[in-house]
Design a protein around this motif. Structure first.
Motif, PDB file in Angstrom:
ATOM      1  N   LEU A   1      10.907 -11.689  11.986  1.00  0.00           N
ATOM      2  CA  LEU A   1      10.852 -11.210  10.599  1.00  0.00           C
ATOM      3  C   LEU A   1      10.957 -12.374   9.623  1.00  0.00           C
ATOM      4  CD1 LEU A   1      13.104  -8.033  10.907  1.00  0.00           C
ATOM      5  CD2 LEU A   1      10.606  -8.092  10.662  1.00  0.00           C
ATOM      6  N   ALA A   2      11.859 -13.316   9.904  1.00  0.00           N
ATOM      7  CA  ALA A   2      12.034 -14.478   9.027  1.00  0.00           C
ATOM      8  C   ALA A   2      10.779 -15.354   9.035  1.00  0.00           C
ATOM      9  CB  ALA A   2      13.257 -15.291   9.448  1.00  0.00           C
TER      10      ALA A   2
ATOM     11  N   ASP B   1      -4.722   1.552   1.041  1.00  0.00           N
ATOM     12  CA  ASP B   1      -3.490   0.813   1.352  1.00  0.00           C
ATOM     13  C   ASP B   1      -3.384  -0.543   0.660  1.00  0.00           C
ATOM     14  OD1 ASP B   1      -1.644   2.312   2.682  1.00  0.00           O
ATOM     15  OD2 ASP B   1      -2.208   1.671   4.680  1.00  0.00           O
ATOM     16  N   GLY B   2      -3.625  -0.559  -0.646  1.00  0.00           N
ATOM     17  CA  GLY B   2      -3.432  -1.778  -1.418  1.00  0.00           C
ATOM     18  C   GLY B   2      -4.620  -2.720  -1.441  1.00  0.00           C
TER      19      GLY B   2
ATOM     20  N   LEU C   1      -3.676  -9.086   3.231  1.00  0.00           N
ATOM     21  CA  LEU C   1      -2.524  -8.533   2.533  1.00  0.00           C
ATOM     22  C   LEU C   1      -2.842  -8.398   1.053  1.00  0.00           C
ATOM     23  CD1 LEU C   1       0.460  -7.694   2.973  1.00  0.00           C
ATOM     24  CD2 LEU C   1       1.070  -9.991   2.271  1.00  0.00           C
ATOM     25  N   GLY C   2      -2.843  -7.165   0.564  1.00  0.00           N
ATOM     26  CA  GLY C   2      -3.019  -6.915  -0.856  1.00  0.00           C
ATOM     27  C   GLY C   2      -1.667  -6.783  -1.538  1.00  0.00           C
ATOM     28  N   ALA C   3      -1.684  -6.695  -2.848  1.00  0.00           N
ATOM     29  CA  ALA C   3      -0.439  -6.617  -3.618  1.00  0.00           C
ATOM     30  C   ALA C   3       0.411  -5.410  -3.226  1.00  0.00           C
ATOM     31  CB  ALA C   3      -0.757  -6.590  -5.106  1.00  0.00           C
ATOM     32  N   ASP C   4      -0.223  -4.282  -2.885  1.00  0.00           N
ATOM     33  CA  ASP C   4       0.519  -3.074  -2.530  1.00  0.00           C
ATOM     34  C   ASP C   4       0.377  -2.705  -1.057  1.00  0.00           C
ATOM     35  OD1 ASP C   4       1.268  -2.712  -5.230  1.00  0.00           O
ATOM     36  OD2 ASP C   4      -0.668  -1.772  -5.640  1.00  0.00           O
TER      37      ASP C   4
ATOM     38  N   ASP D   1       3.703  -4.382   4.717  1.00  0.00           N
ATOM     39  CA  ASP D   1       3.799  -5.456   5.703  1.00  0.00           C
ATOM     40  C   ASP D   1       3.548  -4.888   7.087  1.00  0.00           C
ATOM     41  OD1 ASP D   1       4.329  -7.732   4.173  1.00  0.00           O
ATOM     42  OD2 ASP D   1       6.426  -7.187   3.940  1.00  0.00           O
ATOM     43  N   PRO D   2       2.909  -5.609   7.964  1.00  0.00           N
ATOM     44  CA  PRO D   2       2.504  -7.010   7.880  1.00  0.00           C
ATOM     45  C   PRO D   2       1.055  -7.204   7.465  1.00  0.00           C
ATOM     46  CG  PRO D   2       2.322  -6.334  10.148  1.00  0.00           C
ATOM     47  CD  PRO D   2       2.784  -5.116   9.356  1.00  0.00           C
ATOM     48  N   GLY D   3       0.551  -6.400   6.595  1.00  0.00           N
ATOM     49  CA  GLY D   3      -0.858  -6.463   6.241  1.00  0.00           C
ATOM     50  C   GLY D   3      -1.649  -5.579   7.191  1.00  0.00           C
ATOM     51  N   LEU D   4      -2.928  -5.445   6.927  1.00  0.00           N
ATOM     52  CA  LEU D   4      -3.779  -4.590   7.752  1.00  0.00           C
ATOM     53  C   LEU D   4      -4.863  -5.426   8.410  1.00  0.00           C
ATOM     54  CD1 LEU D   4      -4.281  -1.690   5.187  1.00  0.00           C
ATOM     55  CD2 LEU D   4      -2.746  -1.709   7.151  1.00  0.00           C
TER      56      LEU D   4
END
Length: 125
Positions: free
Chosen positions: A106-107, A21-22, A46-49, A52-55
């Motif tokens: 989200l914002a 997952d990126g 958070l990787g490039a690919d 969201d919201p990261g793992l």
């Protein structure tokens, strides 16, 4: 704060894999938050690919390459959790609101993510 991935254990197969997952072994990634539950600890990366919201990952699979904590981060202890993250993500129910599509959550997520990525872009080896 940035970390280098040392290993990845596939969550479904419980075997080492070179990427998931990126996130790739050897890659350097920004940490979006650190969460501890009782004796368990996880970091959101958070990787490039990475979607969201990261793992959330076991920090044992990473090593710190930049230990600087972003200036807007706070440490909150509540309801059996310890969370080190941007203050805008620390309000009660933030992640529930995010996953339910709340516009403010989200914002706030996007704003913090942009700041973290601008200061610490992920890079692969």
């Amino acid at each position: 704060m940035r970390v280098r991935c040392r290993r990845i254990i596939h969550p479904a197969a419980d075997i080492p894999v070179p990427e998931y997952d990126g996130i790739r072994v050897g890659g350097v990634y920004p940490v979006l938050e650190l969460v501890a539950y009782d004796i368990d600890c996880q970091i959101r990366v958070l990787g490039a690919d990475t979607p969201d919201p990261g793992l959330l990952w076991d920090p044992a699979d990473f090593e710190t390459v930049d230990a600087r904590i972003p200036p807007d981060w706070t440490l909150v202890i509540a309801d059996g959790h310890t969370r080190l993250a941007d203050a805008r993500w620390q309000r009660p129910g933030f992640w529930t609101a995010y996953h339910q599509g709340d516009p403010q959550a989200l914002a706030d997520y996007e704003h913090v993510k942009r700041e973290l990525l601008a200061a610490n872009p992920p890079h692969e080896t």
